[in-house]
Write a protein that holds these residues in place. Structure first.
Motif, mmCIF file in Angstrom:
data_model
loop_
_atom_site.group_PDB
_atom_site.id
_atom_site.type_symbol
_atom_site.label_atom_id
_atom_site.label_comp_id
_atom_site.label_asym_id
_atom_site.label_seq_id
_atom_site.Cartn_x
_atom_site.Cartn_y
_atom_site.Cartn_z
ATOM 1 N N GLU B 61 0.839 -1.196 0.000
ATOM 2 C CA GLU B 61 0.000 0.000 0.000
ATOM 3 C C GLU B 61 0.878 1.252 0.000
ATOM 4 O O GLU B 61 0.583 2.253 -0.647
ATOM 5 C CB GLU B 61 -0.874 -0.019 1.272
ATOM 6 N N LEU B 62 1.972 1.162 0.773
ATOM 7 C CA LEU B 62 2.882 2.303 0.934
ATOM 8 C C LEU B 62 4.320 1.817 0.824
ATOM 9 O O LEU B 62 4.695 0.839 1.463
ATOM 10 C CB LEU B 62 2.679 2.922 2.334
ATOM 11 N N SER B 63 5.118 2.525 0.014
ATOM 12 C CA SER B 63 6.551 2.251 -0.042
ATOM 13 C C SER B 63 7.308 3.388 0.633
ATOM 14 O O SER B 63 7.045 4.565 0.352
ATOM 15 C CB SER B 63 7.019 2.119 -1.496
ATOM 16 N N GLY B 86 -3.322 4.677 -6.879
ATOM 17 C CA GLY B 86 -3.867 4.608 -5.522
ATOM 18 C C GLY B 86 -2.871 4.256 -4.451
ATOM 19 O O GLY B 86 -3.171 4.355 -3.273
ATOM 20 N N ARG B 87 -1.676 3.837 -4.845
ATOM 21 C CA ARG B 87 -0.635 3.525 -3.857
ATOM 22 C C ARG B 87 0.198 4.775 -3.562
ATOM 23 O O ARG B 87 0.170 5.738 -4.337
ATOM 24 C CB ARG B 87 0.293 2.411 -4.380
ATOM 25 N N THR B 88 0.957 4.698 -2.490
ATOM 26 C CA THR B 88 1.714 5.874 -2.045
ATOM 27 C C THR B 88 3.193 5.540 -1.860
ATOM 28 O O THR B 88 3.533 4.433 -1.438
ATOM 29 C CB THR B 88 1.134 6.376 -0.703
ATOM 30 N N VAL B 89 4.050 6.522 -2.178
ATOM 31 C CA VAL B 89 5.473 6.409 -1.811
ATOM 32 C C VAL B 89 5.858 7.640 -0.995
ATOM 33 O O VAL B 89 5.431 8.754 -1.298
ATOM 34 C CB VAL B 89 6.371 6.215 -3.063
ATOM 35 N N ARG B 109 3.192 12.675 -9.348
ATOM 36 C CA ARG B 109 3.649 13.435 -8.180
ATOM 37 C C ARG B 109 2.726 13.303 -6.976
ATOM 38 O O ARG B 109 3.165 13.238 -5.828
ATOM 39 C CB ARG B 109 3.791 14.927 -8.542
ATOM 40 N N ALA B 110 1.426 13.261 -7.227
ATOM 41 C CA ALA B 110 0.455 13.267 -6.118
ATOM 42 C C ALA B 110 0.528 11.998 -5.277
ATOM 43 O O ALA B 110 0.044 11.974 -4.137
ATOM 44 C CB ALA B 110 -0.953 13.452 -6.664
ATOM 45 N N GLN B 111 1.169 10.942 -5.819
ATOM 46 C CA GLN B 111 1.285 9.708 -5.035
ATOM 47 C C GLN B 111 2.497 9.742 -4.105
ATOM 48 O O GLN B 111 2.742 8.789 -3.376
ATOM 49 C CB GLN B 111 1.357 8.495 -5.985
ATOM 50 N N PHE B 112 3.252 10.847 -4.125
ATOM 51 C CA PHE B 112 4.477 10.971 -3.319
ATOM 52 C C PHE B 112 4.257 11.938 -2.153
ATOM 53 O O PHE B 112 3.620 12.980 -2.302
ATOM 54 C CB PHE B 112 5.621 11.484 -4.200
ATOM 55 N N ASP B 150 -5.490 11.303 0.059
ATOM 56 C CA ASP B 150 -5.434 9.947 0.597
ATOM 57 C C ASP B 150 -3.990 9.557 0.964
ATOM 58 O O ASP B 150 -3.755 8.905 1.984
ATOM 59 C CB ASP B 150 -5.989 8.930 -0.405
ATOM 60 N N SER B 151 -3.050 9.947 0.103
ATOM 61 C CA SER B 151 -1.639 9.645 0.391
ATOM 62 C C SER B 151 -1.193 10.382 1.644
ATOM 63 O O SER B 151 -0.538 9.810 2.523
ATOM 64 C CB SER B 151 -0.755 10.044 -0.798
#
Lengths: 285, 285
Positions: B61-63, B86-89, B109-112, B150-151
């Motif tokens: 889910e998250l890295s 949908g996943r996050t780093v 970018r928005a997933q970071f 969400d991230s």
């Protein structure tokens, strides 16, 4: 036996506490010009009694000079003038050349023992004194051969019973080594603290962003200016040389960063890492 | 939930330990190029499983990118390329401008989420990880508005549950402050350690004469060169300016000592003492 501590601060007070462990019948009298310090010293049991200097010198078998080093220079000849034959005076000052030079000119030189324990904290005064400061630490005696064997025997017995490991060197060796291993680290820390304070006007930013690493490195910046200014002054040739070496290395480090010479930066750091191995007391391969 | 820690060292491993306290059903997978680190991380229970990077990115889910900052710069675009929608780093790097700039150019970018905890020790690797490193410490999130809500929500929940206090700032603010409050103290410590090592050829002298004050000031000189060289490089403009300020102050301090200007030395130290009050968190009058 009665001993007399002149300047009942961190070091003098901690010495008193360490001795009380091994010498339950030792009487400790204190001399201190601050009435607050007198009260704290009595309330903490660092000393049994506060006396004027002249009276304390007459009563005590041993007088321990534990004031800042500028006061040691002023007081030592006066104390040697006054102490009766057969009595001893030792100092606990962080410099040794100037103090030993003053002692050398005095006809009662043999009654003096020049001592410096390798221990301290950034705190000062009798409130900062604690029993564990000195036990297990190293202590340096300078020009031991110039002290009367009885004076040396008394001082060494007390230092050993306070749990300290005795080393011998000349005042010149002492002051040279201390410039690098102690005085320079205090200046680097004072300067680091001040650099950050000048730049970061908002105290909350410093407080929020400071990690334990920063706190550790600037810990010595809390040290007493009244204690350290005369140390730097009395050891100014060595301290100046140590500072010049340090500034030179910082400039070369800066040059490596500016020119993105990463192998050079890495090389500085890999070599500096060695200090960890030494301080852990682990033998090199 | 599965999270993935890339670079299971002091920081990544300590984050895992802090999370396990609050998330007993969290599964933590690790990615590390060192087989020794993999074994230590598994044996210490920092991670439940070691996986290749690509596989871990698909599962988690998250890295959490917890490598040195040069590797973060290289890995981040590659990771953003690969992670599913949908996943996050998040990263834990000690610099933020270069890392956020790289992220800004990426369509995902928005997933970071750009993160930096104000915590560390002079030790490194999974063997140095401990549960108490992060709880109670401050953590900075940069450009929070650029992350998907969400991230952000996921990352902030984990940081809070790890016991950390969240602050927000721009990458430029972060890197400027860190140059003074963290990066400079590391350089001052590396340079102090090396200056003493160059001068004092006899290790036993350093060991015998070093007090706890010296040890405290050079503690950071044991830090990992592989971690710090890229930090100094990515933040070179700010670090260079901080170093210039520091060197300038040291030179003025040296001048005061050389010319026996004791009031000036005292003034530097009295001002530097203020850092103690700030670090104790005591409000100024």
């Amino acid at each position: 036996m009665i001993i007399n501590i002149i300047g009942v601060g961190l070091l003098g007070g901690s010495f008193a506490l360490a001795l009380r462990e091994k010498y339950p019948y030792l009487k400790i009298v204190g001399v201190d010009q601050s009435t607050v310090n007198q009260k704290i010293a009595l309330a903490k049991g660092l000393v049994d009694e506060i006396l004027p200097l002249e009276e304390a010198l007459q009563k005590a078998e041993l007088s321990v000079l534990a004031t800042p080093v500028d006061s040691i220079l002023q007081l030592l000849p006066h104390i040697l003038d006054q102490i009766p034959a057969g009595r001893t005076v030792m100092d606990l000052g962080s410099t040794k050349e100037a103090i030993c030079q003053i002692a050398d000119t005095h006809p009662k030189r043999a009654q003096f023992v020049a001592v410096h324990p390798m221990a301290g904290t950034e705190n000062s005064g009798p409130g900062a004194a604690f029993r564990e400061l000195l036990p297990g630490k190293n202590v340096i005696i300078c020009d031991a051969f110039k002290s009367h064997p009885d004076s040396s025997a008394l001082v060494e017995a007390l230092l050993r019973d306070a749990g300290m490991k005795i080393h011998y060197m000349t005042p010149a060796e002492h002051d040279l080594h201390l410039a690098y291993v102690s005085h320079l680290s205090h200046i680097s820390s004072f300067a680091l603290g001040l650099t950050v304070l000048v730049k970061e006007k908002d105290e909350k930013t410093i407080f929020d962003m400071a990690s334990t690493g920063f706190s550790s490195t600037v810990r010595l910046a809390k040290s007493s200016p009244a204690m350290w200014a005369p140390i730097f002054d009395q050891n100014k040739e060595n301290v100046s040389k140590a500072l010049a070496d340090y500034i030179d290395l910082l400039q070369r480090f800066k040059q490596a960063i500016d020119s993105q010479d990463i192998p050079q930066s890495m090389d500085f750091m890999v070599k500096a890492n060695e200090i960890g191995r030494i301080l852990s007391g682990i033998e090199k391969k």
